[in-house]
Design a protein around this motif. Structure first.
Motif, short mmCIF file in Angstrom:
data_model
loop_
_atom_site.label_atom_id
_atom_site.label_comp_id
_atom_site.label_asym_id
_atom_site.label_seq_id
_atom_site.Cartn_x
_atom_site.Cartn_y
_atom_site.Cartn_z
N LEU A 23 37.17 -1.92 102.55
CA LEU A 23 36.08 -2.88 102.38
C LEU A 23 35.69 -3.55 103.70
O LEU A 23 34.53 -3.90 103.91
N LYS A 24 36.66 -3.72 104.58
CA LYS A 24 36.40 -4.38 105.86
C LYS A 24 35.69 -3.48 106.87
O LYS A 24 35.11 -3.98 107.84
N LYS A 25 35.73 -2.17 106.65
CA LYS A 25 35.19 -1.26 107.68
C LYS A 25 33.89 -0.55 107.29
O LYS A 25 33.23 0.02 108.16
N VAL A 26 33.53 -0.54 105.99
CA VAL A 26 32.33 0.20 105.60
C VAL A 26 31.06 -0.51 106.06
O VAL A 26 31.06 -1.72 106.34
N ASP A 27 29.97 0.25 106.12
CA ASP A 27 28.68 -0.32 106.52
C ASP A 27 28.05 -1.13 105.39
O ASP A 27 27.31 -2.08 105.64
N LEU A 28 28.34 -0.74 104.14
CA LEU A 28 27.71 -1.40 103.00
C LEU A 28 28.63 -1.34 101.79
O LEU A 28 29.27 -0.33 101.54
N ILE A 29 28.68 -2.45 101.04
CA ILE A 29 29.42 -2.49 99.78
C ILE A 29 28.44 -2.54 98.63
O ILE A 29 27.58 -3.43 98.56
N LEU A 41 35.51 -10.99 97.97
CA LEU A 41 35.38 -10.81 99.41
C LEU A 41 35.67 -12.11 100.17
O LEU A 41 36.34 -12.10 101.21
N VAL A 46 36.48 -11.02 103.76
CA VAL A 46 35.80 -9.77 104.07
C VAL A 46 34.31 -10.07 104.21
O VAL A 46 33.68 -10.55 103.26
N ARG A 48 30.99 -8.22 104.85
CA ARG A 48 30.23 -6.98 104.96
C ARG A 48 28.95 -7.12 104.14
O ARG A 48 28.90 -7.89 103.17
N PRO A 49 27.90 -6.37 104.48
CA PRO A 49 26.66 -6.42 103.70
C PRO A 49 26.90 -5.96 102.26
O PRO A 49 27.67 -5.03 102.02
N LYS A 73 25.97 6.70 107.26
CA LYS A 73 26.53 5.42 106.83
C LYS A 73 27.73 5.63 105.92
O LYS A 73 27.81 6.63 105.20
#
Length: 222
Positions: A23-29, A41, A46, A48-49, A73
């Motif tokens: 969850l901390k590294k992805v571009d989008l959740i 989050l 965390v 993230r968008p 992505k």
């Protein structure tokens, strides 16, 4: 790449270290309900968008998400609780990813029916997960079909329909069929009520029912 990320069904400490890492590294959740997911989050800091992905918009946003994934992505799909795809949206997106060659990885984690099944005291070596029963069309037909099922059966149900469903099961499966109802799993007021369908139905008639519900019913005796 698309990650399918299970989230806690109640107790926030049940999330895995790997899930947090993803969850901390992805571009989008992609979240079933962003208001619910943001609480998780925020708890783990965390940032993230977030973008909504649920049963009312999955067809509309599908191609747009696929285009972004194909451009490189990375995304994580979460539901409000448990593993996406188990009575929550995921199937369409996963199928399309596979079709176009986008890598999909599903992390292991929380799913409400597993603890409900294991602590029911009913056979867990063979079981049939049925999710939510039809509310109107096909409901009677489904009950008649399931009355012959020999494996342990697992259902999800809403609190306000619980007693009605238990009574219908008693009608079609027999009032003496063993069952277990798990409510508010992993939370402070977790409850596991076990007995016959008639006994458990009577138990819940006497109280106001709240929380997420899992019903586990013994299969037909051979």
């Amino acid at each position: 790449m698309l990650y399918i990320v299970p989230t806690p069904i109640g107790n926030l400490q049940d999330i895995t270290l790997r899930a947090l890492e993803v969850l901390k590294k992805v571009d989008l959740i992609l979240a079933e309900d962003t208001r619910t997911t943001i609480k998780l989050l925020n708890h783990y800091q965390v940032i993230r968008p977030l973008s909504p992905y649920h049963q009312h918009n999955e067809h509309l946003v599908l191609q747009h998400l696929i285009n972004q994934l194909m451009e490189g992505k990375t995304m994580a799909l979460v539901s409000d609780a448990g593993t996406p795809g188990i009575s929550d949206p995921a199937f369409l997106l996963v199928r399309e990813c596979i079709k176009v060659g986008v890598k999909v990885e599903c992390l292991p984690g929380s799913t409400a029916f597993v603890p409900a099944l294991v602590n029911s005291g009913l056979p867990a070596n063979r079981f049939a997960f049925e999710g939510f029963l039809p509310q109107k069309k096909g409901r009677q037909t489904m009950f008649k079909k399931l009355a012959e099922e020999e494996r342990t059966m697992i259902f999800y149900e809403s609190p306000h329909r619980l007693v009605k469903t238990l009574e219908e099961m008693a009608q079609y499966f027999g009032a003496g069929r063993l069952c277990s109802v798990s409510r508010e799993l992993t939370k402070v007021y977790e409850e596991n009520a076990r007995g016959t369908l008639q006994e458990v139905s009577e138990h819940f008639k006497k109280k106001e029912v709240k929380g997420e519900i899992v019903i586990v019913v013994a299969g037909k005796e051979i």
